[in-house]
Motif scaffolding. Sequence first.
Motif, PDB file in Angstrom:
ATOM      1  N   PHE A  59      19.641  10.227  63.914  1.00 50.77           N
ATOM      2  CA  PHE A  59      19.827   8.994  64.685  1.00 50.77           C
ATOM      3  C   PHE A  59      19.278   9.153  66.106  1.00 50.77           C
ATOM      4  O   PHE A  59      18.694   8.233  66.678  1.00 50.77           O
ATOM      5  CB  PHE A  59      21.315   8.631  64.766  1.00 50.77           C
ATOM      6  CG  PHE A  59      21.749   7.652  63.695  1.00 50.77           C
ATOM      7  CD1 PHE A  59      21.235   6.362  63.661  1.00 50.77           C
ATOM      8  CD2 PHE A  59      22.673   8.023  62.739  1.00 50.77           C
ATOM      9  CE1 PHE A  59      21.634   5.465  62.688  1.00 50.77           C
ATOM     10  CE2 PHE A  59      23.077   7.128  61.769  1.00 50.77           C
ATOM     11  CZ  PHE A  59      22.558   5.840  61.732  1.00 50.77           C
ATOM     12  N   GLU A  60      19.485  10.359  66.667  1.00 50.56           N
ATOM     13  CA  GLU A  60      19.103  10.581  68.061  1.00 50.56           C
ATOM     14  C   GLU A  60      17.592  10.613  68.242  1.00 50.56           C
ATOM     15  O   GLU A  60      17.049  10.210  69.284  1.00 50.56           O
ATOM     16  CB  GLU A  60      19.700  11.907  68.583  1.00 50.56           C
ATOM     17  CG  GLU A  60      21.224  11.898  68.742  1.00 50.56           C
ATOM     18  CD  GLU A  60      21.947  11.979  67.399  1.00 50.56           C
ATOM     19  OE1 GLU A  60      21.334  12.450  66.408  1.00 50.56           O
ATOM     20  OE2 GLU A  60      23.107  11.552  67.328  1.00 50.56           O
ATOM     21  N   THR A  86      15.121   9.412  65.943  1.00 52.79           N
ATOM     22  CA  THR A  86      14.275   8.415  65.272  1.00 52.79           C
ATOM     23  C   THR A  86      13.767   7.368  66.246  1.00 52.79           C
ATOM     24  O   THR A  86      14.503   6.934  67.153  1.00 52.79           O
ATOM     25  CB  THR A  86      15.060   7.714  64.131  1.00 52.79           C
ATOM     26  OG1 THR A  86      14.204   6.751  63.508  1.00 52.79           O
ATOM     27  CG2 THR A  86      16.304   7.005  64.643  1.00 52.79           C
ATOM     28  N   TYR A  91      12.976   4.369  65.375  1.00 51.04           N
ATOM     29  CA  TYR A  91      13.219   3.056  64.781  1.00 51.04           C
ATOM     30  C   TYR A  91      14.595   2.512  65.164  1.00 51.04           C
ATOM     31  O   TYR A  91      15.537   3.269  65.438  1.00 51.04           O
ATOM     32  CB  TYR A  91      13.132   3.130  63.251  1.00 51.04           C
ATOM     33  CG  TYR A  91      11.787   3.607  62.743  1.00 51.04           C
ATOM     34  CD1 TYR A  91      10.693   2.756  62.758  1.00 51.04           C
ATOM     35  CD2 TYR A  91      11.633   4.905  62.247  1.00 51.04           C
ATOM     36  CE1 TYR A  91       9.453   3.194  62.294  1.00 51.04           C
ATOM     37  CE2 TYR A  91      10.409   5.347  61.779  1.00 51.04           C
ATOM     38  CZ  TYR A  91       9.318   4.484  61.801  1.00 51.04           C
ATOM     39  OH  TYR A  91       8.105   4.914  61.341  1.00 51.04           O
ATOM     40  N   SER A  92      14.699   1.202  65.131  1.00 53.39           N
ATOM     41  CA  SER A  92      16.007   0.549  65.270  1.00 53.39           C
ATOM     42  C   SER A  92      16.460   0.090  63.887  1.00 53.39           C
ATOM     43  O   SER A  92      15.656  -0.069  62.969  1.00 53.39           O
ATOM     44  CB  SER A  92      15.896  -0.657  66.209  1.00 53.39           C
ATOM     45  OG  SER A  92      14.963  -1.593  65.697  1.00 53.39           O
ATOM     46  N   PHE A  93      17.780  -0.152  63.733  1.00 50.13           N
ATOM     47  CA  PHE A  93      18.330  -0.471  62.420  1.00 50.13           C
ATOM     48  C   PHE A  93      19.230  -1.693  62.494  1.00 50.13           C
ATOM     49  O   PHE A  93      19.923  -1.917  63.500  1.00 50.13           O
ATOM     50  CB  PHE A  93      19.145   0.721  61.880  1.00 50.13           C
ATOM     51  CG  PHE A  93      18.330   1.985  61.762  1.00 50.13           C
ATOM     52  CD1 PHE A  93      17.472   2.171  60.697  1.00 50.13           C
ATOM     53  CD2 PHE A  93      18.403   2.976  62.732  1.00 50.13           C
ATOM     54  CE1 PHE A  93      16.712   3.326  60.576  1.00 50.13           C
ATOM     55  CE2 PHE A  93      17.648   4.126  62.633  1.00 50.13           C
ATOM     56  CZ  PHE A  93      16.800   4.313  61.553  1.00 50.13           C
ATOM     57  N   THR A  94      19.198  -2.465  61.423  1.00 48.49           N
ATOM     58  CA  THR A  94      20.112  -3.606  61.341  1.00 48.49           C
ATOM     59  C   THR A  94      21.539  -3.095  61.104  1.00 48.49           C
ATOM     60  O   THR A  94      21.750  -1.898  60.848  1.00 48.49           O
ATOM     61  CB  THR A  94      19.733  -4.525  60.159  1.00 48.49           C
ATOM     62  OG1 THR A  94      19.942  -3.807  58.930  1.00 48.49           O
ATOM     63  CG2 THR A  94      18.284  -4.982  60.260  1.00 48.49           C
ATOM     64  N   GLU A  95      22.480  -4.006  61.173  1.00 50.34           N
ATOM     65  CA  GLU A  95      23.888  -3.620  60.981  1.00 50.34           C
ATOM     66  C   GLU A  95      24.102  -3.017  59.593  1.00 50.34           C
ATOM     67  O   GLU A  95      24.778  -1.995  59.440  1.00 50.34           O
ATOM     68  CB  GLU A  95      24.784  -4.847  61.175  1.00 50.34           C
ATOM     69  CG  GLU A  95      26.275  -4.526  61.127  1.00 50.34           C
ATOM     70  CD  GLU A  95      27.130  -5.756  61.367  1.00 50.34           C
ATOM     71  OE1 GLU A  95      28.281  -5.754  60.908  1.00 50.34           O
ATOM     72  OE2 GLU A  95      26.637  -6.718  61.991  1.00 50.34           O
ATOM     73  N   ALA A 145      22.464   0.465  59.374  1.00 48.65           N
ATOM     74  CA  ALA A 145      23.250   1.481  60.096  1.00 48.65           C
ATOM     75  C   ALA A 145      24.498   1.859  59.314  1.00 48.65           C
ATOM     76  O   ALA A 145      24.861   3.045  59.246  1.00 48.65           O
ATOM     77  CB  ALA A 145      23.623   0.949  61.488  1.00 48.65           C
ATOM     78  N   LYS A 204      11.055   3.655  57.140  1.00 50.35           N
ATOM     79  CA  LYS A 204      11.421   4.278  58.421  1.00 50.35           C
ATOM     80  C   LYS A 204      11.741   5.766  58.255  1.00 50.35           C
ATOM     81  O   LYS A 204      12.212   6.408  59.194  1.00 50.35           O
ATOM     82  CB  LYS A 204      12.637   3.555  59.014  1.00 50.35           C
ATOM     83  CG  LYS A 204      12.360   2.103  59.369  1.00 50.35           C
ATOM     84  CD  LYS A 204      13.644   1.362  59.764  1.00 50.35           C
ATOM     85  CE  LYS A 204      13.360  -0.111  60.040  1.00 50.35           C
ATOM     86  NZ  LYS A 204      14.584  -0.876  60.349  1.00 50.35           N
TER      87      LYS A 204
END
Length: 835
Positions: A133-134, A136, A138-142, A145, A180
């Motif tokens: 997570f730290e 990557t 990319y961003s993630f949807t709810e 995640a 991703k």
Amino acid sequence: MVEIFEQHDDIRTFFAELLLPVPIPRLFTYRVPRVFQESIRTGQRAIVPFGERKVVTGVITAIHEQAPREYEAKYILELLDTFPVVSDVQLRLFHWIASYYLCTAGEVLNAALPSGLKLSSESMVQLHPAFSFEETPYSFTEKEALLLRTLAGESMDYTAIATLLGVKNPYNVLKSLAAKEAIILFEELKEKYRPKTDRRIRLTTAYTTAKPLEDLFQTLATKPLQEAVLLRYLQLVHVMQDPGSNAAGLSRKILTDDPELSDSSIKTLVKHHIFEEFDVIVSRFPDEDIHDTPVIPLSPLQQQAHQDILKSFTTHDYTLLHGVTGSGKTEIYINLIRQALEGGSQVLYLLPEIALTTQIVHRLKKVFGTTMGVYHSRFSDAERVEVWNGVLSGRFKFVVGVRSSVLLPFDNLGLVIVDEEHDSSYKQQEPAPRYHARDVAMMMAHMHHAKVLLGSATPSVESYYQAQQGKYGLVTLDKRYGDAQLPQVVLADIGLERRQKTLKGDFTGLLLRKIDETLQQQEQVIIFQNRRGYSPMVNCEDCGWVPKCVNCAVSLTYHQYRHALVCHYCGYKENLPQQCPSCTSARLKTVGYGTEKLEEELNLHFPNAQVQRMDLDTTRSRTGYETIIDAFERGETNILVGTQMVTKGLDFDRVSLVGIFHADRMIHFPDFRSYERAFQLITQVSGRAGRRDKRGTVIVQTSDPEHPLLQLILRHDYRGFYEVQLADRQQHHYPPFSRLIEITLKHADKRVCRQAAETLAESCRTNLPSVYILGPGEPAISKIRNQFLMNILIKVPRAAPNLAQIKSTLLSLTESLTQQKEFRSTRVILDADPM
């Protein structure tokens, strides 16, 4: 998974042909890894890759050194067996079924192997090993995640992910996460069958002699709960008198189920190594000792029939036993089974429905005990695997089962009994293979050099014809066992009673009077109505509106216990409206009687009687049949209302009246077999009445009492019925003078379906000039599950020498049709010997 080694020039390379449970008409060639070359055998199961990601279980049919030319052979991944689980005879039978019933051998294998013997792969998802997570970008949807946080501790399958995310299909989420580089997908192999185990407990070896045991009791003197456990164990397992008994130990459940013993004390004794726990594999079928149940002695007539069957077997492989209802055919079967088993052969006893097995299995278990296995679809996968393995190992020399039992791995079959051989339940309808168990049993027996006995009070016209032609032996039992007489059949004229105003609903006054008299005499009644549900139809009294299924061209049946309208073809369900959706009238009424409504009406007419219903709705549970039959057998039920289930082989001492609620619907059904089925059903259910020292009565409600078929039934005249049917079938080229092949075409577009049917019918007429072709035409139910249907019926003369060629041509023609662009989505179903 096995490690794949590089092949060297001095090592031979082997390949295996595998039959896979897929609807593709061919075998598949795989390379055999060196590690398996010494142990591989035909008939073993093997795990192999299929396609890009799939893994399936196949059966090895041949081993050779010829590499396939069309493709690069993949390696076998694993062998599942140390010895064959499918015999060569079975493989031959599978291929014969595929050829005769116009399907693939893979479809036959899929039907034959219990699900527990077929390993399957399942797509699994896990975090990518390099994902963080730290780090990557990319961003993630709810939802993404949530899934990633959950995957941090485990892998998950598609179903679990869909549940977690609250979506029907998680594919888009997974596709995004894979892009991703946050997850990876893999195949996890799952073996469905697990042996049943029993957790047992025993003393550790340190405490199995006198001195250590005495010391132990002194130690536990201040711990009464633990001491109680030890005392109970020693009461049940005599360690001092029989030191070897401790090795087998005691089922832990015996101790934990005892309310006077503490489970925590047992755990403490195990923790301190006084007791030890271990698992043993146990059968899901408890061993039952053969009881000293005397076999009922055969009457002189039965003894003569028994001798005639044995004599017939000297000249015929197949023999038909035509015995009236209640003539004691089962006792003859038991004697023949006993003789075959004593001769070292295996025996298969086929029954058409599970309902039959409830009574007969208990009866046979008392005679044959642990040598007998039972096989039917209500068993769990694990139980079916145990029966399969029991036949392989020789534990079960004798199997009682339904249709699918013909696919079990017999290797020394000596006798096959097909009881109620006329019954349409022996024919598989959906999915393929659409085989007839009676005919497959006869081919299987031929391959094993075994004998077949067909038994029925109302033989199929085809079987009786073969017996009359001398191809089958024929033995007749025309009298009931002991002093029992065939029932008196009485026709209740619905039209006459309607004019005389003695009808109560759809019950004739005659039937109601006879039920009342029977109940007064403390005897039992069976009412037969071949329609389940409350009412076959609902309509509006003002505008005539009738609720129809949205998926099928049928009206919906009203089920009162669900308070719903249900389609019996696709399962569609909707609530009964309060008013007519067409004219808003509240005058909606039910039309006709199903078993549910009959049950309600009988409760109103006879409030002091116990009424029970036996149909598909009341027997869905595994023990549904048994519960209903046991209650009736014990006399707790006075009136049993049912569908075809009540017609088949049931034997009750106290039934003196049978009512056939509506015979006309059976007789006038649009099918060339309707007269035969009506004669069989009415005769069979009539046979439930008066099977001991009192003559039974059968009331047949009809609007046409002068109908020729009913007159034949009145006289119990099977031979007269047979001769009338035979002449009619010869005139119109129906079995036994022709073989039938029905082609059903399905498509979501009615126009396309009709076009495809017309094109195929024309191709058949051009390429198959020696057969009769009817159609295409719409069947009685022309739409099911949003698919429109068209039928073509092909009649192949019985004497045609080229049946196999005709079927091969049909397969080619259907394949050519579905390769045409406009018909690619048309589904074509071929059914040999349709019922």
